[in-house]
Design a protein around this motif. Structure first.
Motif, PDB file in Angstrom:
ATOM      1  N   VAL A 233     -18.927 -55.788   5.193  1.00 40.71           N
ATOM      2  CA  VAL A 233     -17.871 -54.901   4.703  1.00 40.71           C
ATOM      3  C   VAL A 233     -18.389 -53.466   4.763  1.00 40.71           C
ATOM      4  O   VAL A 233     -19.282 -53.081   4.016  1.00 40.71           O
ATOM      5  CB  VAL A 233     -17.436 -55.267   3.269  1.00 40.71           C
ATOM      6  N   LYS A 234     -17.806 -52.685   5.655  1.00 42.34           N
ATOM      7  CA  LYS A 234     -18.292 -51.329   5.908  1.00 42.34           C
ATOM      8  C   LYS A 234     -17.518 -50.261   5.164  1.00 42.34           C
ATOM      9  O   LYS A 234     -17.995 -49.138   5.010  1.00 42.34           O
ATOM     10  CB  LYS A 234     -18.243 -51.034   7.416  1.00 42.34           C
ATOM     11  N   ALA A 235     -16.296 -50.582   4.716  1.00 35.00           N
ATOM     12  CA  ALA A 235     -15.493 -49.599   3.988  1.00 35.00           C
ATOM     13  C   ALA A 235     -14.482 -50.326   3.124  1.00 35.00           C
ATOM     14  O   ALA A 235     -13.982 -51.396   3.483  1.00 35.00           O
ATOM     15  CB  ALA A 235     -14.779 -48.659   4.954  1.00 35.00           C
ATOM     16  N   LEU A 236     -14.207 -49.738   1.956  1.00 38.04           N
ATOM     17  CA  LEU A 236     -13.157 -50.222   1.074  1.00 38.04           C
ATOM     18  C   LEU A 236     -12.060 -49.165   1.029  1.00 38.04           C
ATOM     19  O   LEU A 236     -12.356 -47.981   0.848  1.00 38.04           O
ATOM     20  CB  LEU A 236     -13.692 -50.461  -0.344  1.00 38.04           C
ATOM     21  N   VAL A 237     -10.812 -49.586   1.198  1.00 36.38           N
ATOM     22  CA  VAL A 237      -9.682 -48.661   1.183  1.00 36.38           C
ATOM     23  C   VAL A 237      -8.728 -49.107   0.078  1.00 36.38           C
ATOM     24  O   VAL A 237      -8.267 -50.250   0.071  1.00 36.38           O
ATOM     25  CB  VAL A 237      -8.946 -48.650   2.542  1.00 36.38           C
ATOM     26  N   TYR A 238      -8.460 -48.193  -0.862  1.00 39.12           N
ATOM     27  CA  TYR A 238      -7.586 -48.502  -1.992  1.00 39.12           C
ATOM     28  C   TYR A 238      -6.235 -47.830  -1.770  1.00 39.12           C
ATOM     29  O   TYR A 238      -6.143 -46.614  -1.732  1.00 39.12           O
ATOM     30  CB  TYR A 238      -8.219 -48.002  -3.299  1.00 39.12           C
ATOM     31  N   ILE A 239      -5.202 -48.663  -1.609  1.00 41.25           N
ATOM     32  CA  ILE A 239      -3.854 -48.162  -1.364  1.00 41.25           C
ATOM     33  C   ILE A 239      -3.059 -48.305  -2.655  1.00 41.25           C
ATOM     34  O   ILE A 239      -2.639 -49.395  -3.019  1.00 41.25           O
ATOM     35  CB  ILE A 239      -3.165 -48.950  -0.225  1.00 41.25           C
ATOM     36  N   ALA A 240      -2.880 -47.191  -3.398  1.00 41.93           N
ATOM     37  CA  ALA A 240      -2.221 -47.233  -4.706  1.00 41.93           C
ATOM     38  C   ALA A 240      -2.761 -48.427  -5.498  1.00 41.93           C
ATOM     39  O   ALA A 240      -2.019 -49.268  -5.993  1.00 41.93           O
ATOM     40  CB  ALA A 240      -0.701 -47.328  -4.550  1.00 41.93           C
ATOM     41  N   ALA A 241      -4.080 -48.487  -5.602  1.00 41.05           N
ATOM     42  CA  ALA A 241      -4.747 -49.694  -6.091  1.00 41.05           C
ATOM     43  C   ALA A 241      -5.646 -49.428  -7.287  1.00 41.05           C
ATOM     44  O   ALA A 241      -6.066 -48.297  -7.536  1.00 41.05           O
ATOM     45  CB  ALA A 241      -5.579 -50.303  -4.964  1.00 41.05           C
ATOM     46  N   PHE A 242      -5.962 -50.494  -8.009  1.00 37.31           N
ATOM     47  CA  PHE A 242      -6.942 -50.434  -9.086  1.00 37.31           C
ATOM     48  C   PHE A 242      -8.339 -50.383  -8.486  1.00 37.31           C
ATOM     49  O   PHE A 242      -8.685 -51.205  -7.628  1.00 37.31           O
ATOM     50  CB  PHE A 242      -6.838 -51.671  -9.988  1.00 37.31           C
ATOM     51  N   ALA A 243      -9.139 -49.429  -8.960  1.00 42.59           N
ATOM     52  CA  ALA A 243     -10.538 -49.327  -8.559  1.00 42.59           C
ATOM     53  C   ALA A 243     -11.373 -49.436  -9.829  1.00 42.59           C
ATOM     54  O   ALA A 243     -11.826 -48.426 -10.380  1.00 42.59           O
ATOM     55  CB  ALA A 243     -10.800 -48.013  -7.837  1.00 42.59           C
ATOM     56  N   PRO A 244     -11.564 -50.651 -10.339  1.00 40.08           N
ATOM     57  CA  PRO A 244     -12.214 -50.817 -11.643  1.00 40.08           C
ATOM     58  C   PRO A 244     -13.704 -50.514 -11.612  1.00 40.08           C
ATOM     59  O   PRO A 244     -14.380 -50.731 -10.611  1.00 40.08           O
ATOM     60  CB  PRO A 244     -11.974 -52.300 -11.961  1.00 40.08           C
ATOM     61  N   ASP A 245     -14.190 -50.006 -12.732  1.00 41.69           N
ATOM     62  CA  ASP A 245     -15.619 -49.833 -12.930  1.00 41.69           C
ATOM     63  C   ASP A 245     -16.180 -51.174 -13.366  1.00 41.69           C
ATOM     64  O   ASP A 245     -15.435 -52.115 -13.670  1.00 41.69           O
ATOM     65  CB  ASP A 245     -15.862 -48.764 -14.003  1.00 41.69           C
ATOM     66  N   LYS A 246     -17.477 -51.297 -13.430  1.00 38.98           N
ATOM     67  CA  LYS A 246     -18.099 -52.555 -13.823  1.00 38.98           C
ATOM     68  C   LYS A 246     -17.608 -52.972 -15.213  1.00 38.98           C
ATOM     69  O   LYS A 246     -17.634 -52.186 -16.159  1.00 38.98           O
ATOM     70  CB  LYS A 246     -19.617 -52.409 -13.834  1.00 38.98           C
ATOM     71  N   GLY A 247     -17.133 -54.205 -15.317  1.00 43.62           N
ATOM     72  CA  GLY A 247     -16.675 -54.722 -16.598  1.00 43.62           C
ATOM     73  C   GLY A 247     -15.218 -54.443 -16.921  1.00 43.62           C
ATOM     74  O   GLY A 247     -14.697 -54.954 -17.910  1.00 43.62           O
TER      75      GLY A 247
END
Length: 204
Positions: free
Chosen positions: A96-110
């Motif tokens: 996995v070389k890149a993560l793309v968030y499309i109007a998405a949740f990007a949670p922190d650890k926990g």
């Protein structure tokens, strides 16, 4: 439901990374239909597997197992709750070389998607939901959540304010004037964001 473009993702790997599209809650892989064909025409293998929507850990485990079947580098894109799924699924996956968030949740650890949706005053999701219990094959139980039909359009496709998670993650941000259902309403713009991330992984 067969994943959209599945045959392309499992073929002989080319120079370009495979784009894996993960949908969120209250949707299915058809929400990516407007996006799938565009990067394919530009030479990217594309697949949109069905996210089981049975819990973050099990959903991430499924996506992780799917990623192991994809040969070569991957650009992993998630919409809405799918952002939480790809964050977890990508852990320890060197392809996995890149993560793309499309109007998405990007949670922190926990953090959970539910916690993030309730983090700030003004969230309208809770009152729009119906809860339907289900029985698992192993005898366990759970609850499916559905947006009430008469509330769906306003709740799911209404325009949303700037999201704090992109700032916290130091993400490169692209602003698109669209509702939360941006993968359906603005597939061309979504494709451009994904392809920018994909081209950065290859140096093109």
């Amino acid at each position: 439901m067969a994943p959209a473009g599945a045959t392309a993702a499992h073929g002989t790997p080319g120079k370009k990374p495979t784009v894996v599209l993960v949908h969120g809650a209250f949707a299915d892989s058809s929400s990516w239909n407007g996006v799938v064909e565009r990067p394919k025409k530009d030479g990217y293998p594309v697949v949109a597997p069905a996210n089981p929507l049975r819990g973050l850990q099990s959903d991430a485990d499924y996506v992780k197992s799917f990623l192991k079947s994809v040969k070569g580098p991957v650009v992993l894109a998630g919409h809405s709750y799918g952002g939480a799924v790809i964050s977890k699924a990508a852990e320890g996956e060197p392809n996995v070389k890149a993560l793309v968030y499309i109007a998405a949740f990007a949670p922190d650890k926990g953090e959970s998607a539910l916690e993030l949706s309730n983090k700030y005053p003004g969230s309208t999701l809770g009152p729009t939901l119906n809860t339907v219990p289900f029985l698992l094959p192993d005898g366990g139980t759970g609850n499916d959540l559905y947006i009430k039909a008469d509330k769906f359009h306003r709740q799911f496709a209404a325009d949303v304010p700037t999201r704090v998670m992109t700032q916290r993650a130091h993400s490169r941000t692209t602003e698109i004037k669209a509702s939360h259902a941006v993968t359906v309403s603005r597939p061309g713009a979504v494709t451009r964001v994904i392809e920018q991330a994909a081209s950065a992984t290859t140096g093109h």
